[in-house]
Enzyme design. Sequence first.
Site, mmCIF file in Angstrom:
data_model
loop_
_atom_site.group_PDB
_atom_site.id
_atom_site.type_symbol
_atom_site.label_atom_id
_atom_site.label_comp_id
_atom_site.label_asym_id
_atom_site.label_seq_id
_atom_site.Cartn_x
_atom_site.Cartn_y
_atom_site.Cartn_z
ATOM 1 N N SER A 149 24.303 -14.474 -28.144
ATOM 2 C CA SER A 149 25.246 -15.178 -27.759
ATOM 3 C C SER A 149 26.305 -15.314 -27.670
ATOM 4 C CB SER A 149 25.191 -17.018 -28.400
ATOM 5 O OG SER A 149 25.116 -17.842 -27.799
ATOM 6 N N GLU A 238 16.108 -20.622 -21.847
ATOM 7 C CA GLU A 238 17.423 -20.808 -21.627
ATOM 8 C C GLU A 238 18.301 -20.732 -20.779
ATOM 9 O OE1 GLU A 238 20.036 -18.035 -24.762
ATOM 10 O OE2 GLU A 238 17.383 -17.645 -25.078
ATOM 11 N N HIS A 268 17.818 -20.474 -27.697
ATOM 12 C CA HIS A 268 18.428 -19.747 -27.817
ATOM 13 C C HIS A 268 18.578 -19.459 -29.012
ATOM 14 C CE1 HIS A 268 22.489 -18.089 -26.858
ATOM 15 N NE2 HIS A 268 23.100 -18.933 -27.622
#
Length: 304
Positions: A149, A238, A268
């Site tokens: 991320s 996602e 995610h």
Amino acid sequence: MSEISLPLPVARALLGPMFAVMFNARLPFTVQRRLMDLGAAGQLLPRGTRVERLNLGDRPAERITAGPVSDAITVLYLHGGGYTVGSPTTHRALAAVLAREIGCRVHVPDYRLAPEHPFPAALDDAEAAFLDLVATGYRPDRIAVAGDSAGGGLSLALALRLRDNHGYTPAALGLIAPWTDPNEIPERSRDLVINKPWSRACAAAYLGDGDSLDPGYAPLLGELHGLPPTYVQADVDELLHEQCLRLMAKLQAAGVTAEFTETRGLWHVAQAQATLVEPAAKVTRELGEFLRQALRPAQTRSIG
């Protein structure tokens, strides 16, 4: 194999409400951080995991091992959390799985978080951590950089800075659903983990008074030539899936060796639950195998 194997519907039913509480734009980031650390207690560590605390680049860090290791190679892992939350604690299980799969030490720095420390504090800390590993004897091309991320975006930004400022190329980049352009506003309101209000709050907190077009902040906007082999993972459902597709196209156009794995039915950064959910364990093993091959190029077994 994962340490236990929750059925996917059960895992999603348990995790969805937890994520909704933790990643709430109405909560102060300090509260979100505490909730994430508390939630990490439910993540099982692989058998034989060893956690050492140290300083890396003048920041606290953890060095994770989970079995026999090679002294010649290592992974610098940059945790996710929108640049505002997350810590070595929240990503300890994921780092341990990678350490076990690769057979090396995984270093997880506790880089500074926004809004207290906006851009480029996290990037400065990541750079200092990498240079510290080099100073302790690791060759730059025997250090892989990985992250999820925001940590995936930070990994890409670090690779650009290492290339431009130091002439260093890491062994590989392992990017789990990387957030490489915080300027981009998702079309959908949420996925199982991330919601639009929270992500926009994180983007603003991290940017501070900075330039939103700076490739250090949004590395997808930078020139990607000369980067090491890169592996990107994302789930099709996602919010960052389309951004990951854009990243793959740009990497390939720049001549970078790049591989992409799409999952279906996960969420995610499900890799953080690799010790709880077998499909998440499988894709994490694939990431570990990719990094292991890059760090030990004489071994040529393909991932899968």
